[in-house]
Design a protein around this motif. Structure first.
Motif, PDB file in Angstrom:
ATOM      1  N   GLU A 117       0.840  -1.200   0.000  1.00  0.00           N
ATOM      2  CA  GLU A 117       0.000   0.000   0.000  1.00  0.00           C
ATOM      3  C   GLU A 117       0.881   1.259   0.000  1.00  0.00           C
ATOM      4  OE1 GLU A 117      -3.398  -0.180   2.648  1.00  0.00           O
ATOM      5  OE2 GLU A 117      -3.563   2.018   2.627  1.00  0.00           O
ATOM      6  N   TRP A 118       1.962   1.215   0.765  1.00  0.00           N
ATOM      7  CA  TRP A 118       2.920   2.343   0.770  1.00  0.00           C
ATOM      8  C   TRP A 118       3.528   2.525  -0.635  1.00  0.00           C
ATOM      9  CZ3 TRP A 118       8.054   2.853  -0.437  1.00  0.00           C
ATOM     10  CH2 TRP A 118       8.668   4.069  -0.084  1.00  0.00           C
ATOM     11  N   ARG A 134       0.838   4.005  -2.962  1.00  0.00           N
ATOM     12  CA  ARG A 134       0.546   5.409  -2.645  1.00  0.00           C
ATOM     13  C   ARG A 134       1.719   6.310  -3.066  1.00  0.00           C
ATOM     14  NH1 ARG A 134      -1.222   4.761   1.970  1.00  0.00           N
ATOM     15  NH2 ARG A 134      -3.416   5.237   1.605  1.00  0.00           N
ATOM     16  N   THR A 135       2.950   5.870  -2.738  1.00  0.00           N
ATOM     17  CA  THR A 135       4.129   6.679  -3.049  1.00  0.00           C
ATOM     18  C   THR A 135       4.306   6.834  -4.558  1.00  0.00           C
ATOM     19  OG1 THR A 135       5.158   5.871  -1.022  1.00  0.00           O
ATOM     20  CG2 THR A 135       6.630   6.873  -2.646  1.00  0.00           C
ATOM     21  N   CYS A 145       1.965   6.590  -6.876  1.00  0.00           N
ATOM     22  CA  CYS A 145       0.875   7.407  -7.429  1.00  0.00           C
ATOM     23  C   CYS A 145       1.088   8.889  -7.115  1.00  0.00           C
ATOM     24  CB  CYS A 145      -0.487   6.929  -6.914  1.00  0.00           C
ATOM     25  SG  CYS A 145      -1.026   5.370  -7.660  1.00  0.00           S
ATOM     26  N   TYR A 146       1.556   9.209  -5.885  1.00  0.00           N
ATOM     27  CA  TYR A 146       1.902  10.608  -5.577  1.00  0.00           C
ATOM     28  C   TYR A 146       2.974  11.117  -6.536  1.00  0.00           C
ATOM     29  CZ  TYR A 146      -0.783  11.815  -1.402  1.00  0.00           C
ATOM     30  OH  TYR A 146      -1.800  12.150  -0.547  1.00  0.00           O
ATOM     31  N   THR A 197      -8.962   0.036  -2.130  1.00  0.00           N
ATOM     32  CA  THR A 197      -7.734   0.724  -1.728  1.00  0.00           C
ATOM     33  C   THR A 197      -7.115   1.429  -2.937  1.00  0.00           C
ATOM     34  OG1 THR A 197      -7.316  -0.915  -0.014  1.00  0.00           O
ATOM     35  CG2 THR A 197      -5.430   0.409  -0.713  1.00  0.00           C
ATOM     36  N   SER A 202      -9.168   4.486  -3.698  1.00  0.00           N
ATOM     37  CA  SER A 202      -9.007   5.627  -2.784  1.00  0.00           C
ATOM     38  C   SER A 202      -7.626   6.254  -2.914  1.00  0.00           C
ATOM     39  CB  SER A 202      -9.372   5.269  -1.342  1.00  0.00           C
ATOM     40  OG  SER A 202      -8.660   4.158  -0.920  1.00  0.00           O
ATOM     41  N   ILE A 203      -6.605   5.466  -3.259  1.00  0.00           N
ATOM     42  CA  ILE A 203      -5.273   6.058  -3.493  1.00  0.00           C
ATOM     43  C   ILE A 203      -5.305   6.949  -4.742  1.00  0.00           C
ATOM     44  CG2 ILE A 203      -2.897   5.497  -4.191  1.00  0.00           C
ATOM     45  CD1 ILE A 203      -2.983   3.197  -2.142  1.00  0.00           C
ATOM     46  N   GLU A 249      -7.070  10.104  -3.606  1.00  0.00           N
ATOM     47  CA  GLU A 249      -6.220  10.866  -2.680  1.00  0.00           C
ATOM     48  C   GLU A 249      -5.088  11.592  -3.417  1.00  0.00           C
ATOM     49  OE1 GLU A 249      -4.490   8.258   0.277  1.00  0.00           O
ATOM     50  OE2 GLU A 249      -2.778   9.592   0.576  1.00  0.00           O
ATOM     51  N   THR A 250      -4.500  10.910  -4.397  1.00  0.00           N
ATOM     52  CA  THR A 250      -3.323  11.478  -5.074  1.00  0.00           C
ATOM     53  C   THR A 250      -3.711  12.325  -6.280  1.00  0.00           C
ATOM     54  OG1 THR A 250      -3.077   9.518  -6.474  1.00  0.00           O
ATOM     55  CG2 THR A 250      -1.864   9.529  -4.386  1.00  0.00           C
TER      56      THR A 250
END
Ligand code: C2E
Ligand code: MG
Ligand code: MG
Ligand code: MG
Length: 287
Positions: free
Chosen positions: A92-93, A96-97, A99-100, A134, A137-138, A141-142
């Motif tokens: 997940e990290w 997320r990382t 995608c950011y 998940t 939502s990522i 969020e990003t």
């Protein structure tokens, strides 16, 4: 109990097993602090468009700086993290990382940024209930548009259908592309193309190595691009190490390639300088 068996022929086998179990347990223990101690980094390897030489995508590849052992290869720690379930928070990290990072590049560089961020997702993550949510939502969020994300799965992860394939279908329905990694090395590469939504075939390095080899070896690489074209899929040749391989792949109809010939996995700053200053792109050796 191990001591009682110690006098017979099982002792050697048992102590090997013990040594491996101890090593894996200590890796797993260290891994449980990796996120809070900020020991994970992502590198990004360019995916190159062969006709233009431009970086059209990147693959995120995780690196772990172990406090005492130094750099640990994902080949060593990802299987441990899969067995312990630690891959779920780690993955997940990673998602997320990356995608950011992709959203940031897209905001700052627009169409100069690589069009796609590709992220490896393991079987254990696909089977985690709620994983497609998940991903959704990522993305929210990003702010990364779904069509700028590709999820790489392996044949073994979705072999046998079931929940893993349902998860892949749900992720695909978000507008995220699905790539089949290490294509051709699994049990049922062709069968999977009927049961699982796939957009990209990543042709395994072991086949790419043969593209400048015998007629028979080249025939495999040729057949894979024909299948991809017939089914309307993209194909990425993985592990391209020489200009001769890149040229031959281009001649055979491949558009996309990845490998040390173009670039190793790079830190985000290094890769930014590639897509901002390398406007002419990578050129093949003979081009
Ligand atoms: P993969 O997804 O098939 O990634 C390609 C691997 O080949 C990478 O190794 C890359 O550095 C290496 N490679 C790329 N071009 C060349 C080349 O020209 N020659 C050679 N010899 N190698 C090349 P890496 O980074 O060590 O990753 C190994 C595997 O670990 C990956 O294989 C993937 O299965 C797994 N992995 C890496 N990062 C992640 C991650 O974030 N999540 C998960 N679940 N698995 C990951
Ligand atoms: Mg991959
Ligand atoms: Mg691969
Ligand atoms: Mg591979």
């Amino acid at each position: 109990a191990a001591k009682e068996l110690g006098k017979n022929r099982y002792v050697h086998y048992d102590s090997d097993l013990d040594a491996r179990a101890v090593e894996q347990a200590s890796l797993a223990a260290a891994l449980s602090h990796a996120l809070e101690r900020d020991e994970l980094r992502l590198l990004y390897q360019p995916v190159v468009d062969l006709p233009s030489g431009r970086v059209v995508g990147v693959e995120a590849l995780v690196r772990w700086h172990h406090p005492s052992d130094g750099m640990v290869s994902p080949v060593r720690f990802i299987p441990v993290a899969e067995r312990t379930g630690q891959i779920v928070p780690l993955g997940e990290w990673i998602l997320r990382t990356s995608c950011y990072q992709a959203a940031d590049w897209y905001r700052r560089y627009g169409d100069e940024a690589p069009a796609r961020m590709s992220v490896n997702v393991s079987a254990r993550q696909l089977l985690e209930p709620g994983f497609p949510q998940t991903v959704a939502s990522i993305l929210a969020e990003t702010g990364l548009p779904p069509d700028r994300l590709t999820v790489e799965i392996t044949e073994t992860a979705v072999f046998g259908g079931g929940r893993a394939v349902e998860a892949v279908a749900a992720i695909h329905a978000l507008g995220v592309a699905i790539a089949l990694d290490d294509f051709g090395t699994g049990h049922s590469s062709l069968g999977l193309l009927r049961t699982c939504p796939v957009d990209v075939l990543k042709v395994d390095k072991s086949f790419v190595d043969g593209v400048t080899g015998t007629v028979e070896q080249e025939a495999i690489v040729t057949s894979i691009i024909e299948i991809a074209q017939a089914l309307g899929l993209r194909a990425i040749a993985e592990g391209v190490e020489t200009g001769a391989q890149a040229d031959r792949l281009h001649d055979l109809g491949y558009r996309l390639a990845q490998g040390f010939h173009f670039a190793k996995p790079l830190g985000s700053a290094e890769i930014e300088s590639l897509f901002t200053t390398n406007e002419e792109g990578f050129t093949s050796a003979a081009a």
